[in-house]
Scaffold this motif. Sequence first.
Motif, PDB file in Angstrom:
ATOM      1  N   LEU B   5       0.843  -1.194   0.000  1.00  0.00           N
ATOM      2  CA  LEU B   5       0.000   0.000   0.000  1.00  0.00           C
ATOM      3  C   LEU B   5       0.880   1.246   0.000  1.00  0.00           C
ATOM      4  O   LEU B   5       0.611   2.220  -0.679  1.00  0.00           O
ATOM      5  CB  LEU B   5      -0.881  -0.031   1.245  1.00  0.00           C
ATOM      6  N   LEU B   6       1.945   1.165   0.777  1.00  0.00           N
ATOM      7  CA  LEU B   6       2.898   2.271   0.811  1.00  0.00           C
ATOM      8  C   LEU B   6       4.296   1.735   0.568  1.00  0.00           C
ATOM      9  O   LEU B   6       4.674   0.697   1.118  1.00  0.00           O
ATOM     10  CB  LEU B   6       2.878   2.980   2.175  1.00  0.00           C
ATOM     11  N   ARG B   7       5.020   2.419  -0.281  1.00  0.00           N
ATOM     12  CA  ARG B   7       6.398   2.010  -0.509  1.00  0.00           C
ATOM     13  C   ARG B   7       7.274   3.253  -0.530  1.00  0.00           C
ATOM     14  O   ARG B   7       7.042   4.162  -1.325  1.00  0.00           O
ATOM     15  CB  ARG B   7       6.509   1.259  -1.834  1.00  0.00           C
ATOM     16  N   ALA B   8       8.252   3.267   0.375  1.00  0.00           N
ATOM     17  CA  ALA B   8       9.239   4.355   0.378  1.00  0.00           C
ATOM     18  C   ALA B   8      10.531   3.791  -0.182  1.00  0.00           C
ATOM     19  O   ALA B   8      10.967   2.707   0.217  1.00  0.00           O
ATOM     20  CB  ALA B   8       9.459   4.883   1.788  1.00  0.00           C
ATOM     21  N   ILE B   9      11.095   4.486  -1.150  1.00  0.00           N
ATOM     22  CA  ILE B   9      12.295   3.998  -1.817  1.00  0.00           C
ATOM     23  C   ILE B   9      13.431   5.002  -1.649  1.00  0.00           C
ATOM     24  O   ILE B   9      13.359   6.123  -2.143  1.00  0.00           O
ATOM     25  CB  ILE B   9      12.034   3.795  -3.329  1.00  0.00           C
ATOM     26  N   LEU B  26      11.095   1.323   2.838  1.00  0.00           N
ATOM     27  CA  LEU B  26      10.088   0.705   3.696  1.00  0.00           C
ATOM     28  C   LEU B  26       8.867   0.348   2.874  1.00  0.00           C
ATOM     29  O   LEU B  26       8.439   1.114   2.016  1.00  0.00           O
ATOM     30  CB  LEU B  26       9.697   1.674   4.823  1.00  0.00           C
ATOM     31  N   GLU B  27       8.326  -0.851   3.134  1.00  0.00           N
ATOM     32  CA  GLU B  27       7.072  -1.232   2.496  1.00  0.00           C
ATOM     33  C   GLU B  27       6.043  -1.543   3.568  1.00  0.00           C
ATOM     34  O   GLU B  27       6.343  -2.209   4.558  1.00  0.00           O
ATOM     35  CB  GLU B  27       7.287  -2.470   1.619  1.00  0.00           C
ATOM     36  N   VAL B  28       4.852  -1.030   3.354  1.00  0.00           N
ATOM     37  CA  VAL B  28       3.771  -1.301   4.303  1.00  0.00           C
ATOM     38  C   VAL B  28       2.611  -1.880   3.507  1.00  0.00           C
ATOM     39  O   VAL B  28       2.194  -1.309   2.499  1.00  0.00           O
ATOM     40  CB  VAL B  28       3.323  -0.016   5.030  1.00  0.00           C
ATOM     41  N   GLY B  66       0.763   2.242  -5.319  1.00  0.00           N
ATOM     42  CA  GLY B  66       1.480   2.081  -6.573  1.00  0.00           C
ATOM     43  C   GLY B  66       1.716   3.367  -7.354  1.00  0.00           C
ATOM     44  O   GLY B  66       2.366   3.337  -8.397  1.00  0.00           O
ATOM     45  N   GLN B  67       1.173   4.492  -6.862  1.00  0.00           N
ATOM     46  CA  GLN B  67       1.356   5.768  -7.567  1.00  0.00           C
ATOM     47  C   GLN B  67       2.282   6.676  -6.768  1.00  0.00           C
ATOM     48  O   GLN B  67       2.086   6.839  -5.560  1.00  0.00           O
ATOM     49  CB  GLN B  67       0.005   6.483  -7.728  1.00  0.00           C
ATOM     50  N   PRO B  68       3.264   7.269  -7.442  1.00  0.00           N
ATOM     51  CA  PRO B  68       4.147   8.197  -6.712  1.00  0.00           C
ATOM     52  C   PRO B  68       3.367   9.409  -6.198  1.00  0.00           C
ATOM     53  O   PRO B  68       2.464   9.899  -6.873  1.00  0.00           O
ATOM     54  CB  PRO B  68       5.186   8.616  -7.748  1.00  0.00           C
ATOM     55  N   ILE B  69       3.717   9.875  -5.020  1.00  0.00           N
ATOM     56  CA  ILE B  69       3.061  11.066  -4.476  1.00  0.00           C
ATOM     57  C   ILE B  69       4.097  12.148  -4.181  1.00  0.00           C
ATOM     58  O   ILE B  69       5.275  11.863  -3.992  1.00  0.00           O
ATOM     59  CB  ILE B  69       2.259  10.767  -3.183  1.00  0.00           C
ATOM     60  N   GLY B  70       3.644  13.381  -4.185  1.00  0.00           N
ATOM     61  CA  GLY B  70       4.483  14.510  -3.786  1.00  0.00           C
ATOM     62  C   GLY B  70       5.315  15.099  -4.912  1.00  0.00           C
ATOM     63  O   GLY B  70       5.511  16.299  -4.981  1.00  0.00           O
ATOM     64  N   TYR B  71       5.818  14.248  -5.768  1.00  0.00           N
ATOM     65  CA  TYR B  71       6.709  14.712  -6.834  1.00  0.00           C
ATOM     66  C   TYR B  71       6.323  14.050  -8.145  1.00  0.00           C
ATOM     67  O   TYR B  71       5.622  13.056  -8.177  1.00  0.00           O
ATOM     68  CB  TYR B  71       8.174  14.369  -6.518  1.00  0.00           C
TER      69      TYR B  71
END
Lengths: 222, 259
Positions: B5-9, B26-28, B66-71
Amino acid sequence: MIAYQFNWSVIWRNMDAFLHGLALGLGLAVVSLLLGCVIGLACAFARTSRIKWLDWPVWLYVEFIRNTPLLLLIIFVYFGLPQMGVYGLDKIESFVLTLTLYAGAYMCEVFRTGLASMPNQYREAAKAIGLTPWQRQRYVVLPVMFRITLPAVSNNLISLFKDTSLAAAIAVPELTFTARQVNANTFRVFEVWITASVLYLAASYVIAFGLRQVERRYASVR
Amino acid sequence: MPAPLLRAIDIHKSYDQTEVLKGIDLEVYQGQVVALIGSSGSGKTTFLRCVNLLEEYQQGEIDLDGQPIGYRMANGRRQRLSERAVSAQRARIGFVFQSFNLFPHMTAEQNVMLGLTKVRGMASGEARERARSWLDRVGLSQRRDHYPYQLSGGQQQRVAIARAVAMEPRLVLFDEVTSALDPELVAEVLGVMQDLAKSGMTMIVVSHEMLFVRDVADRVVFMDGGRIVQEGPPAQVFKNPESERLRAFLGRFHGLFGA
Ligand SMILES: Nc1ncnc2c1ncn2[C@@H]1O[C@H](COP(=O)(O)OP(=O)(O)OP(=O)(O)O)[C@@H](O)[C@H]1O
Ligand SMILES: [Mg+2]
């Protein structure tokens, strides 16, 4: 020394004029405060915005107004504007314009301090629930700032009300001017000035009391 | 395994010259409760704030569903989205602050309703109904007309939680939400969080309440110096700390994790 004989009948006969003068002064103060709040709000946001070139004209305006005697501004606007080719303002309009510009400068500082002293956490919470920048201002920043600055705004209204006596200098028939007229016609110096003072005092007191109630009503912001 | 649901790369974040996050991955997954632990200054708050787009970061990507956010990438360059666009994305992520941050000029109910009407565009009747049912759920139906200053810290924090979850976010971030509370009020807030976790809410929880972490978290992530040093199920992380730092950190909660 001859004992002064008080004669209050002069006052009762002119009470209507006194009360009209009082009401006019109050009206002038309230209108100028409201218009001044609009100017002050715009200026406060201009000074805190990221658009840097907005900063110094506003700063100049505020400093100029706050460091010039109000009487001078009143006379300058009333007699000076026509010289500069701006006609069509009567005494009252000219005075409202001056007092509005005057109030605007002070309200700018009041609101600027209010914005600066507002804990950032409210803005952050507003961001976190997804409000847009405009919505954050509208639903969180402004209402909170309004409550924080309410006491300062109240004090300004009372000062402005007392400042309306300076309109006598350009013959606006508010309380001080009326008192001078009655005095000139009747020579009852003490009665006239005691009456004027008591009316100013009573009105200021009533405004202060009313505003205290408003402040209590909005006291949820501590 | 489904997509996270959330993936920080590889998130990197600096304040001026100091790098505070040095590459966080991190993956949540949906329904998971991830506990973020670590000593003061390790970057837990900063990371949560990056996820909710309250902070900008210099490098890395965060994907929500699955969609990038913020940038976004424009002509090969990384570009911050407009504040309006970012606002819409923030609405999909709840944030509960250490200091509650309730709107002081609104009652508990109005606090919960604001986002529902202005962001979700609900009619006020429907929003009120939902606000009431959430205040009910956190045990505050008697307090919905109270202003924040009329509520205890624990009650304020429960309103703040209701305000966040009423928006039906995809996940909720909790930043040390009990650390500003008197000890006797901690349990009521943790109880609400446990209830949310059970109902399947996806959560990232920064907390020093190790019992809560042990009992509620699906996964524990230990951060140190802006990096993730170890992660895994609570039992494993607490029993087999692989680094001296984690052993020292856990040592502070003496006796809690076996001898
Ligand atoms: N606005 C800021 N400007 C400069 N440095 C900051 C800022 N915010 C945080 N830092 C620094 O970033 C580092 C990480 O801080 P952060 O608040 O993320 O840590 P934390 O793990 O949440 O700590 P704590 O457990 O004390 O809350 C710290 O060294 C802190 O001093
Ligand atoms: Mg922190």
